[in-house]
Design a protein around this motif. Sequence first.
Motif, short mmCIF file in Angstrom:
data_model
loop_
_atom_site.label_atom_id
_atom_site.label_comp_id
_atom_site.label_asym_id
_atom_site.label_seq_id
_atom_site.Cartn_x
_atom_site.Cartn_y
_atom_site.Cartn_z
N LEU A 42 0.85 -1.19 0.00
CA LEU A 42 0.00 0.00 0.00
C LEU A 42 0.89 1.24 0.00
CD1 LEU A 42 -2.72 -0.96 2.66
CD2 LEU A 42 -2.89 -1.10 0.17
N ASP A 43 0.74 2.07 -1.02
CA ASP A 43 1.47 3.33 -1.10
C ASP A 43 0.54 4.44 -0.59
OD1 ASP A 43 2.31 5.89 -2.24
OD2 ASP A 43 3.71 4.71 -3.44
N PRO A 44 1.06 5.34 0.28
CA PRO A 44 0.21 6.43 0.79
C PRO A 44 -0.50 7.19 -0.33
CG PRO A 44 2.30 6.41 1.96
CD PRO A 44 2.41 5.37 0.87
N ALA A 45 0.14 7.32 -1.50
CA ALA A 45 -0.46 8.07 -2.62
C ALA A 45 -1.78 7.44 -3.09
CB ALA A 45 0.53 8.15 -3.78
N MET A 46 -1.96 6.14 -2.84
CA MET A 46 -3.18 5.44 -3.27
C MET A 46 -4.43 5.99 -2.57
SD MET A 46 -1.87 1.49 -3.05
CE MET A 46 -0.69 0.80 -4.21
N PHE A 47 -4.23 6.62 -1.40
CA PHE A 47 -5.38 7.07 -0.61
C PHE A 47 -5.61 8.58 -0.72
CE2 PHE A 47 -3.94 3.10 1.30
CZ PHE A 47 -5.13 2.40 1.35
N LEU A 48 -4.92 9.23 -1.66
CA LEU A 48 -5.08 10.67 -1.81
C LEU A 48 -6.36 10.98 -2.59
CD1 LEU A 48 -1.43 11.80 -2.65
CD2 LEU A 48 -2.66 12.09 -0.48
N PRO A 49 -7.24 11.86 -2.04
CA PRO A 49 -8.43 12.26 -2.79
C PRO A 49 -8.01 12.89 -4.13
CG PRO A 49 -8.56 12.97 -0.50
CD PRO A 49 -7.16 12.46 -0.72
N PRO A 50 -8.81 12.74 -5.18
CA PRO A 50 -10.13 12.08 -5.20
C PRO A 50 -10.08 10.60 -5.54
CG PRO A 50 -9.75 13.14 -7.31
CD PRO A 50 -8.51 13.39 -6.48
N ARG A 51 -8.87 10.01 -5.55
CA ARG A 51 -8.74 8.59 -5.93
C ARG A 51 -8.71 7.67 -4.73
NH1 ARG A 51 -7.76 7.05 -10.83
NH2 ARG A 51 -6.40 5.33 -10.22
N GLU A 78 -5.49 -8.80 -11.42
CA GLU A 78 -5.75 -9.33 -10.08
C GLU A 78 -7.25 -9.49 -9.81
OE1 GLU A 78 -3.75 -7.30 -6.89
OE2 GLU A 78 -1.89 -8.37 -7.29
N GLY A 79 -8.08 -9.25 -10.83
CA GLY A 79 -9.50 -9.53 -10.68
C GLY A 79 -10.40 -8.37 -10.34
N HIS A 149 -4.26 -9.65 -3.79
CA HIS A 149 -3.05 -10.37 -3.42
C HIS A 149 -3.33 -11.78 -2.89
CE1 HIS A 149 1.18 -10.51 -2.17
NE2 HIS A 149 0.76 -11.20 -1.13
N TYR A 150 -4.43 -11.94 -2.16
CA TYR A 150 -4.71 -13.23 -1.51
C TYR A 150 -5.75 -14.07 -2.26
CZ TYR A 150 -1.88 -11.58 2.32
OH TYR A 150 -0.83 -11.13 3.07
N ARG A 151 -5.93 -13.79 -3.56
CA ARG A 151 -7.03 -14.45 -4.28
C ARG A 151 -6.87 -15.97 -4.38
NH1 ARG A 151 -3.68 -11.83 -7.42
NH2 ARG A 151 -2.97 -12.57 -9.45
N PHE A 152 -5.65 -16.48 -4.16
CA PHE A 152 -5.45 -17.93 -4.24
C PHE A 152 -5.41 -18.58 -2.85
CE2 PHE A 152 -3.22 -16.17 -8.08
CZ PHE A 152 -4.22 -16.51 -8.97
N HIS A 153 -5.62 -17.79 -1.80
CA HIS A 153 -5.59 -18.34 -0.43
C HIS A 153 -6.96 -18.88 -0.03
CE1 HIS A 153 -1.67 -16.55 1.20
NE2 HIS A 153 -1.69 -16.29 -0.09
N ALA A 154 -6.98 -20.07 0.53
CA ALA A 154 -8.26 -20.70 0.91
C ALA A 154 -9.01 -19.89 1.97
CB ALA A 154 -8.00 -22.11 1.43
#
Length: 167
Positions: A42-51, A78-79, A149-154
């Motif tokens: 998780l990059d801090p930039a991912m949570f910057l408004p408006p995104r 990644e789905g 990331h965890y799409r293949f985990h049971a």
Amino acid sequence: MSHGMIQLRAVPYDHGDAVELNDQVQLEYQTRYDGEGDVTYLDPAMFLPPRGLYLLAYDAEGAAVASGGWRTQDRNDEGYSDGDAELKRMYVVPRARGLGLARRTLAALEDDARAAGRTRMVLETGDQQPEAIALYLSAGYTAAPKFGHYRFHASSRCMAKPLNTPS
């Protein structure tokens, strides 16, 4: 601690209080999932408004007691789908549980993502977090095909909720 004294505040993902709660949630994941935290990058930039948006709930004493954020996702390998907002780091400290803080934070994040034009909120949780699963089901989320990331985990459980209609 009364619900009315709680304030939701938008902060950067790398804000000191956010980092502290993030460390706590990772310890909880390690306890529930035999030593593994969430290694999703998780990059801090991912949570910057408006995104995106990152919220902390503060009690009357000014202590951070809950967190949650959303980040933009679009169709990728990644789905995810175009228009997705992904919920991350929903956490309430043990002493503040049962006050409806997770529900209040979730509603604020959904409203913000909807206002930003996202059409679906998606999240990934796990089978060792029954309280989280119960909260999301009661808030209108349904099981979704796995992504991330965890799409293949049971133990992974993915859920989604359309945002195009006001809740």
